[in-house]
Design an enzyme around this catalytic site. Sequence first.
Site, mmCIF file in Angstrom:
data_model
loop_
_atom_site.group_PDB
_atom_site.id
_atom_site.type_symbol
_atom_site.label_atom_id
_atom_site.label_comp_id
_atom_site.label_asym_id
_atom_site.label_seq_id
_atom_site.Cartn_x
_atom_site.Cartn_y
_atom_site.Cartn_z
ATOM 1 N N ASP A 1 0.841 -1.204 0.000
ATOM 2 C CA ASP A 1 0.000 0.000 0.000
ATOM 3 C C ASP A 1 0.874 1.251 0.000
ATOM 4 O O ASP A 1 0.364 2.371 -0.069
ATOM 5 C CB ASP A 1 -1.001 -0.009 1.157
ATOM 6 N N GLU B 1 9.290 -3.671 10.724
ATOM 7 C CA GLU B 1 9.647 -2.372 10.131
ATOM 8 C C GLU B 1 10.115 -1.392 11.208
ATOM 9 O O GLU B 1 9.412 -1.164 12.218
ATOM 10 C CB GLU B 1 8.447 -1.785 9.369
HETATM 11 O O1 KIV Z 1 3.515 -1.125 1.697
HETATM 12 C C1 KIV Z 1 4.698 -1.475 1.749
HETATM 13 O O2 KIV Z 1 5.501 -1.169 0.852
HETATM 14 C C2 KIV Z 1 5.142 -2.244 2.895
HETATM 15 C C3 KIV Z 1 6.591 -2.572 2.993
HETATM 16 C C4 KIV Z 1 7.358 -1.416 3.459
HETATM 17 C C5 KIV Z 1 6.827 -3.766 3.831
HETATM 18 O O3 KIV Z 1 4.357 -2.577 3.729
#
Ligand code: KIV
Length: 298
Positions: free
Chosen positions: A59, A198
Amino acid sequence: MSSRPAIQAPSDPGRLPMTLPLLLEKKRLGEPIVMVTAYDYPSARAAEAAGVDLVLVGDSAATTVLGYSATTPVELDDMLVLARAARRGLRTPLLIGDLPFGSYEVSDEQAITTAMRMVKEAGCDVVKLEGGGEASVKRARAIVGAGIPVMGHVGLTPQTATALGGWKAQGRTAAAAARIAAEALALQEAGCFALVFEAIPSAVTEELMARLEIPVIGIGAGPATDGQVLVFHDLLGIYDGHAPRFAKRYGDVREQMVAGVAAYAADVRGGSFPAPEHTYSIDDDELRAFEAGLDEAP
Ligand code: KIV
């Protein structure tokens, strides 16, 4: 480093599609797992050609592709369009569809319906959802129970960044780190096949790795995880917005894009494009007949 051949060599033309057992095997063997985001056909083709293991239609598309300032506005229908395009560009990586904000929190039924749309309508192999609180764990368990594998995501979860105090590292106090540990273990217990960590201090990640049996993919979580993920636009330098400290750059594609478009604009304005090699010809006889036809026209 071992000299044993990798179970999935990136350049192997006979490379097998990534599966959950293969992923676990990579963890067991200590082979780093490579994950990247992709949001369309060309980025998916690049990920395929580079031999990555996991592709996430994240997202993060909300900011990198759609121009929003946060991930919350992106709609499920937007994600389905992007995931379908990525699907068409992939053969071997496992395709993970991110469940956008508002598409799974309301009830288990909503979460299962959304996950099923990602699989049925976009061809995602598995889905990812954010958060390890009670509600997220319940949703993860429900989706797994419906037969769709789920990747969890703890630490900095951008969909709820406001509640977390902004886009900043998480788990920097004993209490906050303990909360992340509890969330990660709860998601594992709920049946998640893997987790994203994260923006978590490396030392906290290290402590947690010893307690987790499922693969953990880190982004800003240090080197102890089983693999790493980066956002496509960050790693290639396509996006000119804010990039977090963990986003190592491997290219400056935006600079090349601007330079290319500027050179094209200069050629058009200066009259050097199109050149003869960019044009089509017509036989002289056909041209004369055409001109005569025009002259005769009333
Ligand atoms: O939406 C995204 O790109 C993510 C990654 C950073 C893991 O959730």
